[in-house]
Design a protein around this motif. Sequence first.
Motif, mmCIF file in Angstrom:
data_model
loop_
_atom_site.group_PDB
_atom_site.id
_atom_site.type_symbol
_atom_site.label_atom_id
_atom_site.label_comp_id
_atom_site.label_asym_id
_atom_site.label_seq_id
_atom_site.Cartn_x
_atom_site.Cartn_y
_atom_site.Cartn_z
ATOM 1 N N GLY A 145 0.450 -1.345 0.373
ATOM 2 C CA GLY A 145 -0.318 0.363 0.046
ATOM 3 C C GLY A 145 1.073 1.416 0.435
ATOM 4 N N TRP A 146 2.336 1.052 0.501
ATOM 5 C CA TRP A 146 2.670 2.536 1.267
ATOM 6 C C TRP A 146 3.784 1.959 -0.034
ATOM 7 N N ALA A 147 4.160 3.570 -0.343
ATOM 8 C CA ALA A 147 5.381 4.155 -1.577
ATOM 9 C C ALA A 147 6.300 3.686 -1.622
ATOM 10 N N ARG A 148 7.242 4.156 -0.707
ATOM 11 C CA ARG A 148 8.607 3.594 0.228
ATOM 12 C C ARG A 148 9.010 3.835 1.042
ATOM 13 N N MET A 149 10.039 3.112 1.440
ATOM 14 C CA MET A 149 10.192 2.716 3.107
ATOM 15 C C MET A 149 11.859 2.537 2.995
ATOM 16 N N ARG A 150 12.343 3.970 4.039
ATOM 17 C CA ARG A 150 13.894 4.064 4.488
ATOM 18 C C ARG A 150 13.836 3.868 6.236
ATOM 19 N N LYS A 151 15.075 2.780 6.218
ATOM 20 C CA LYS A 151 15.072 2.188 7.233
ATOM 21 C C LYS A 151 16.683 2.877 7.739
ATOM 22 N N PHE A 152 16.986 3.410 8.934
ATOM 23 C CA PHE A 152 17.856 4.270 9.756
ATOM 24 C C PHE A 152 18.811 3.166 11.087
ATOM 25 N N GLN A 153 19.620 3.141 10.940
ATOM 26 C CA GLN A 153 20.086 3.159 12.309
ATOM 27 C C GLN A 153 20.625 3.942 13.396
ATOM 28 N N ARG A 154 19.663 4.050 14.418
ATOM 29 C CA ARG A 154 19.388 5.005 15.449
ATOM 30 C C ARG A 154 20.829 3.999 16.673
ATOM 31 N N GLU A 155 21.163 5.042 17.346
ATOM 32 C CA GLU A 155 21.540 4.424 18.918
ATOM 33 C C GLU A 155 21.199 4.396 19.498
ATOM 34 N N GLY A 156 20.344 2.498 19.580
ATOM 35 C CA GLY A 156 20.163 1.153 20.363
ATOM 36 C C GLY A 156 18.170 1.004 19.918
ATOM 37 N N PHE A 157 18.286 1.169 18.326
ATOM 38 C CA PHE A 157 16.917 1.523 17.872
ATOM 39 C C PHE A 157 16.844 1.371 16.167
ATOM 40 N N LEU A 158 15.877 1.365 16.021
ATOM 41 C CA LEU A 158 16.117 1.191 13.962
ATOM 42 C C LEU A 158 14.439 1.973 14.223
ATOM 43 N N GLU A 159 14.416 2.690 12.572
ATOM 44 C CA GLU A 159 13.273 3.914 12.168
ATOM 45 C C GLU A 159 13.254 3.684 10.955
ATOM 46 N N LEU A 160 11.752 3.295 11.127
ATOM 47 C CA LEU A 160 11.702 3.439 9.239
ATOM 48 C C LEU A 160 10.752 4.254 8.892
ATOM 49 N N ARG A 161 10.789 4.627 7.634
ATOM 50 C CA ARG A 161 10.111 5.813 7.877
ATOM 51 C C ARG A 161 9.530 5.657 6.307
ATOM 52 N N TYR A 162 8.533 6.530 6.254
ATOM 53 C CA TYR A 162 7.079 5.641 5.013
ATOM 54 C C TYR A 162 6.501 6.904 4.274
ATOM 55 N N LEU A 163 7.089 6.782 3.003
ATOM 56 C CA LEU A 163 6.223 7.566 1.798
ATOM 57 C C LEU A 163 4.846 6.880 1.371
ATOM 58 N N ALA A 164 3.632 7.332 1.184
ATOM 59 C CA ALA A 164 2.644 6.875 0.951
ATOM 60 C C ALA A 164 2.016 7.417 -0.258
ATOM 61 N N GLU A 165 0.655 7.277 -1.188
ATOM 62 C CA GLU A 165 0.104 8.355 -2.139
ATOM 63 C C GLU A 165 -0.745 9.168 -1.017
#
Length: 314
Positions: A145-165
């Motif tokens: 359903g979503w268009a794109r996802m980026r995964k980032f490494q932070r200290e102690g956790f991961l971030e997932l950022r999404y874009l959609a229409e």
Amino acid sequence: MGRFEQDYRETLDGLAFSGAGKERIMKNLMKQQEGRTVKGKRFRVVRAVILAAAVCLALAGTAFAATAAVRQGRTYFLNSRDEVLDIIESAQVIDDGKDAPGAVAVGGGFNKDYEYKSTADDTEEWWDAYGLTPLEETVGTEEDGWARMRKFQREGFLELRYLAETLSGFNSLWASTPWDTTWLEEHYSSVSNGQTGYMKIKSGETAEFSLCGEFQGEDGAAFTVQFSKGDRPYADSVYQMTTGYDYTETYQTPDGVEVSIKMGTANSGKTVFWADFTAGYNSFGMWGTELELDDIHDILDSLNLSALLEYEPK
């Protein structure tokens, strides 16, 4: 000056009390704070912004009752600073294992210099995590359903950022019943680059989850809708100053959710509004410009907001 006292002084400055009023609060709060512990751990100050002008004023403990239940915060509108002073001075604490009141939050009045700002203006920087290099980027499928996802490494956790229409493009990300944005997307235009999703993954579990969508309507109407699930509960009680607003109300949707609505007229002549509520670890917010009260009600009625009253205790 200690960190505790400095935080409270900064908070009181933001609410623009008189010097005498600030000193009265400070003396009482510092007296309450002196020497307090909860099962060997110090209390900590919780101070957070609620929308554009709110300030959290509570002493939060280190634990929260782990009983699954539907829970919604309540907003109480206040007309005078004296009422606010009384609330701040009687702020309660959450004690381990005790059925004590939750955090108390106090919101300031309306600043007429405020102007609604498109959230899409910041999407590019947000998508880049403000300069962080992503671990990976994924293109979503039709099933996602979503268009794109980026995964980032932070200290102690991961971030997932999404874009959609559209906001409904994020429905696959919900761990529980999602809100219903069908009517909203049929009656208002989704702003390009204005639909974003975020997940914070810690120790393999989702610690935070939020969705944000921007929309446009006729005659200059523009607004943002946002849902957030945090890693700690929001305030049970919000005391909101009505100073400067043209209109305030607590509106109940057909599915039984109470939403605080505030409307004002900015110095530019444009109308602005906020509609929000909290429920345990969840919060909902909607804010924008040039939208009539009936239109705000229609949007709130359509979203299946009662689904957001459900939350998982930590």
